[in-house]
Design an enzyme around this catalytic site. Structure first.
Site, short mmCIF file in Angstrom:
data_model
loop_
_atom_site.label_atom_id
_atom_site.label_comp_id
_atom_site.label_asym_id
_atom_site.label_seq_id
_atom_site.Cartn_x
_atom_site.Cartn_y
_atom_site.Cartn_z
N VAL A 38 53.31 43.04 29.39
CA VAL A 38 53.30 44.20 30.28
C VAL A 38 52.76 43.80 31.65
O VAL A 38 51.70 43.19 31.76
CB VAL A 38 52.43 45.32 29.67
CG1 VAL A 38 52.18 46.44 30.68
CG2 VAL A 38 53.08 45.87 28.41
N ASP A 39 53.52 44.14 32.69
CA ASP A 39 53.02 43.96 34.06
C ASP A 39 52.62 45.34 34.59
O ASP A 39 52.70 46.34 33.88
CB ASP A 39 54.06 43.27 34.95
CG ASP A 39 55.36 44.05 35.09
OD1 ASP A 39 55.37 45.29 34.87
OD2 ASP A 39 56.38 43.44 35.45
N SER A 40 52.20 45.40 35.84
CA SER A 40 51.69 46.67 36.37
C SER A 40 52.77 47.76 36.39
O SER A 40 52.47 48.93 36.14
CB SER A 40 51.08 46.48 37.75
OG SER A 40 52.02 45.90 38.63
#
Length: 86
Positions: A38-40
């Protein structure tokens, strides 16, 4: 079914759908970044889905501390109205 289990199952469903991960790897101990990549932007989309589903608002300060599925479940269980479960 208890609240915690209901919340976990719904969040698990969202993670599988939103992030395209296999359901069997989604556990309370799974790390959002470590296990799901998961990225931002992914996190923002997931948090928005959670907000909409449970009719809550994940505060920015709280969101920054959410690292695992358990963190998400705990936050929702402690924030969501009991009306959601009726």
């Amino acid at each position: 079914m208890e609240k915690r289990e209901i919340v976990f199952n719904k969040i698990k469903e969202m993670i599988v759908q939103e992030l395209g991960v296999k359901p069997e790897i989604v556990s309370l101990d799974a790390g959002l970044a470590e296990d799901f990549g998961v990225d931002s932007l992914d996190a923002l989309e997931l948090f928005n889905q959670i907000d909409s589903e449970f009719l809550i608002t994940i505060e920015d300060e709280a969101a920054q501390d959410m690292r695992t599925v358990k963190d998400l479940v705990d936050y929702v269980v402690n924030t969501v109205s009991d009306d959601y479960f009726e």
